[in-house]
Structures are given as structure tokens and as C-alpha cells.
Design a protein around this motif. Sequence first.
Motif, PDB file in Angstrom:
ATOM      1  N   ILE A  28      48.305  36.243  41.054  1.00 56.10           N
ATOM      2  CA  ILE A  28      49.256  37.240  40.539  1.00 56.10           C
ATOM      3  C   ILE A  28      48.516  38.536  40.201  1.00 56.10           C
ATOM      4  O   ILE A  28      47.774  38.617  39.226  1.00 56.10           O
ATOM      5  CB  ILE A  28      49.992  36.695  39.293  1.00 56.10           C
ATOM      6  N   ARG A  29      48.752  39.569  41.056  1.00 63.91           N
ATOM      7  CA  ARG A  29      48.058  40.843  40.850  1.00 63.91           C
ATOM      8  C   ARG A  29      48.819  41.725  39.865  1.00 63.91           C
ATOM      9  O   ARG A  29      48.256  42.667  39.320  1.00 63.91           O
ATOM     10  CB  ARG A  29      48.003  41.613  42.183  1.00 63.91           C
ATOM     11  N   THR A  30      50.119  41.435  39.745  1.00 60.34           N
ATOM     12  CA  THR A  30      50.999  42.421  39.104  1.00 60.34           C
ATOM     13  C   THR A  30      51.155  42.183  37.607  1.00 60.34           C
ATOM     14  O   THR A  30      51.972  42.818  36.968  1.00 60.34           O
ATOM     15  CB  THR A  30      52.388  42.324  39.760  1.00 60.34           C
ATOM     16  N   LEU A  31      50.423  41.236  37.071  1.00 56.66           N
ATOM     17  CA  LEU A  31      50.579  40.947  35.642  1.00 56.66           C
ATOM     18  C   LEU A  31      49.199  40.688  35.052  1.00 56.66           C
ATOM     19  O   LEU A  31      48.353  40.043  35.687  1.00 56.66           O
ATOM     20  CB  LEU A  31      51.457  39.708  35.464  1.00 56.66           C
ATOM     21  N   SER A  32      48.981  41.250  33.847  1.00 56.71           N
ATOM     22  CA  SER A  32      47.723  40.986  33.158  1.00 56.71           C
ATOM     23  C   SER A  32      48.050  40.442  31.781  1.00 56.71           C
ATOM     24  O   SER A  32      49.029  40.859  31.162  1.00 56.71           O
ATOM     25  CB  SER A  32      46.921  42.281  33.019  1.00 56.71           C
ATOM     26  N   ILE A  33      47.231  39.541  31.296  1.00 54.64           N
ATOM     27  CA  ILE A  33      47.439  38.985  29.951  1.00 54.64           C
ATOM     28  C   ILE A  33      46.921  39.980  28.909  1.00 54.64           C
ATOM     29  O   ILE A  33      47.597  40.316  27.938  1.00 54.64           O
ATOM     30  CB  ILE A  33      46.697  37.650  29.791  1.00 54.64           C
ATOM     31  N   HIS A  36      47.643  44.903  30.100  1.00 52.79           N
ATOM     32  CA  HIS A  36      48.900  45.645  30.308  1.00 52.79           C
ATOM     33  C   HIS A  36      50.035  44.938  29.572  1.00 52.79           C
ATOM     34  O   HIS A  36      49.991  43.712  29.451  1.00 52.79           O
ATOM     35  CB  HIS A  36      49.191  45.758  31.813  1.00 52.79           C
ATOM     36  N   LYS A 129      44.543  32.639  34.367  1.00 55.21           N
ATOM     37  CA  LYS A 129      44.552  34.122  34.424  1.00 55.21           C
ATOM     38  C   LYS A 129      43.799  34.672  33.226  1.00 55.21           C
ATOM     39  O   LYS A 129      42.990  35.591  33.357  1.00 55.21           O
ATOM     40  CB  LYS A 129      45.985  34.632  34.458  1.00 55.21           C
ATOM     41  N   GLU A 133      40.239  36.951  33.021  1.00 51.69           N
ATOM     42  CA  GLU A 133      40.205  38.281  32.397  1.00 51.69           C
ATOM     43  C   GLU A 133      39.158  38.359  31.282  1.00 51.69           C
ATOM     44  O   GLU A 133      39.143  39.325  30.515  1.00 51.69           O
ATOM     45  CB  GLU A 133      41.586  38.629  31.849  1.00 51.69           C
TER      46      GLU A 133
ATOM     47  N   GLY B  47      47.295  44.132  37.144  1.00 55.33           N
ATOM     48  CA  GLY B  47      48.217  44.009  36.007  1.00 55.33           C
ATOM     49  C   GLY B  47      49.387  44.966  36.081  1.00 55.33           C
ATOM     50  O   GLY B  47      50.328  44.871  35.297  1.00 55.33           O
ATOM     51  N   VAL B  48      49.337  45.903  37.057  1.00 57.65           N
ATOM     52  CA  VAL B  48      50.437  46.860  37.230  1.00 57.65           C
ATOM     53  C   VAL B  48      51.149  46.488  38.528  1.00 57.65           C
ATOM     54  O   VAL B  48      50.498  46.166  39.520  1.00 57.65           O
ATOM     55  CB  VAL B  48      49.905  48.301  37.314  1.00 57.65           C
TER      56      VAL B  48
END
Lengths: 145, 213
Positions: A28-33, A36, A129, A133, B47-48
Motif C-alpha cells: 500500500i503506497r497511498t497510506l502511511s501510519i 500522513h 506497514k 516505517e 503515504g499520499v
Amino acid sequence: TCRVSMSMAEIRAGFTAIKANIQSRDPIRTLSILSHPHSLHKVKSSDRCCITHQLFTFYVDKVFKHCRTEDSFVNRKISSIANSFLSVRRKLGQCREQNNCVCGEESTEKFKQILANYEGLNVTSAAMKSLGELDILLDWMEKSR
Amino acid sequence: SGELYCSLPNPRNVHFESINMKNVLHWSAPEGTGDGVFYKVKYAVYGVGKWIRKPECRNINRTWCDLSSETSDYEEQYYASVKAFLNGTCSDWMETTRFNPLTDTKIDPPMVSVSSTDRSISIILTAPEKWKRSPEEESVSLLQVYPGLQYNVSVLNKKTKKRWFFSISNNTLVVPWLEPGTVYCVSAQIHVTTPVLDSGFSKEHCITTLKDK
């Protein structure tokens, strides 16, 4: 103030050894713990100690235990990092007891956001994830030393 | 977007090459393809939620793309991806691993300047600057980026071949009690303790101490 000694280089080396392996398990590239929508780098200095303690508790209680892999080398590195985190969390806890590590509104909000990000995924994906990080946490800690 | 059936082999070894945070995406052409292959590049902030196309690297036939500007915030991490096109067919998008400019860059050696008296030499070291978009942009020394930055300095007596090593945090070093009229050669390396980053050693700077008064 709360001064805690920790083997940052050892933790960093342990993570670097497994970084590619762990991050490749997180598609999953679109979410960060951690980073963001709000970056750790925006946390006020007065809140840093508290959020560090919260994050070390988060990793000990919600991350490491859910990151077992089929690779014994990776598992050994994870448990070594986890042991380092346990000892640092204990020291930070002592600071909290002595009121040297106060939690302001900002750190509480920030940590709530991190938990929300974590709970937005199933436990294993969220834990893997978060582990991937770890360098985000270490980069932030080193920069704000 | 006019892409037909994507049966082209994929670009290979898609990765960032970074020096002083000049971050350039590199890849190898798909196996078995000669000339005539074109590429598109996109990148994403980890994350974006969106991939962003790089217009300057659209329909290019070279196998690199400078993404320094797009990845200059070293508090973020990034992915980049490349797609190949040939005679109306295309490949899949091929991604890098997660790129962390802070830990994944290489650092150039420091600049070394040396002066001497009869019995000592003075060494001044300058850390390289972080990549910047234009000469007018404000310079940022890597010293500001890496608080734990140190210098390892080697001093060689060319006559006796005796060598000393020093590890210093500030950027000046005076080496006393030397022999007059002797050639000393200095070389230096940057060492960041955490994250662990080491530059190579600079080329040697040799100087002769003044003759005895």
C-alpha cells in the motif's frame, strides 16, 4: 527534561538489514501510519517526549508481536529491535512518572491520528506497514535530538 | 490513452541513484529490445494517494530521469515507476523500492584546504552541499541535514610514511609537533554515525612545512 540513552545506531543497523524485506511486504503506497496526513516533523518540541513514549508503547504493544515472518534472520532482527524498544520505553515511562514527559493536546491528537491510520488496516498489514516505517521514526528522533 | 495490448517486457532494475540528494531515477531497457523504445515516468510521495507524471520524462528514449526536484523534501519518502512503449505495445509499470533520500543518498568527500607553519599544519574541511534547484537557491550544507556528521582525517608524513588518523566533529584541525621542511599529505572522509553514511576519502592534499627558522 527527560534524557534517555538508547542504542540508535544498533536499532538503525537492525532495521537497515531487514528494511527491503519488510517494506516489500507492504503493497500500500497511498497510506502511511506515521507520516500522513500529519508529519512527525511538525510536532512541537514540548510534545516530543510524550509522543516518543506513546510511539515506543505503540511499537511494543501493537507492532512487533504481529510481525512474525517465515524468515528466521528477519525474526531475529525484529526481536532485537523490540528488546531495544522495550528498554527505552521503560526509561521514558519513568520520565512520565516524574512528570518530565508531559503530554500536550498536540501529541494526543497526533497519536490519535496514528492509531486511526493503524486501525484502518487489518492487524498484520498495519503492523508490517508500521515496522516498515521505523526509519521515519528514527529519522525524526535523530533530527530532533 | 492509445496503449494497445501491453505485452512488451518490463524495464529492469528501476532504482534511484542519489549523490548529495541529487536523486536520479535509472533503469535498464526491457530485455531483447533494441532501439526505438520510449518511456514514461511517474512518482508518488509515500503515504499520499496519487501518482504524479513527470512531464519532462514523457516519451523519452534515455534510461534515466532526474527527480531531484520532486524528491527534495527529505522528510518524505518516495516511489517512482517506469513504463516502456514500442511499436504500439507497452510494458507494465515497474516500481522502485521505497526511496528515503536521507538514508539512501551517497555523500561526496569533504573539500580540504591545508596551510602550514614550520612545525604544524592547519586543515579546514567543508562538507558538500545538498543538491539545489538553481544556483540562486539558498545553499544547505549536509552538516545541517545530518547533525551527527563527523570527519575522519588522515595525515601522512611522505618521508617516514607514518600516518595519523583523527576523528573530529568540528571542521578545523591543527596538527602540531611536525618536522620542518617535510611533505605531509592530507585526506578526509565524512562519517555520519546514524543513519550510517560514509563518503569516500578525498584526494590527497600535500603541503611542505616551512624550513626551520
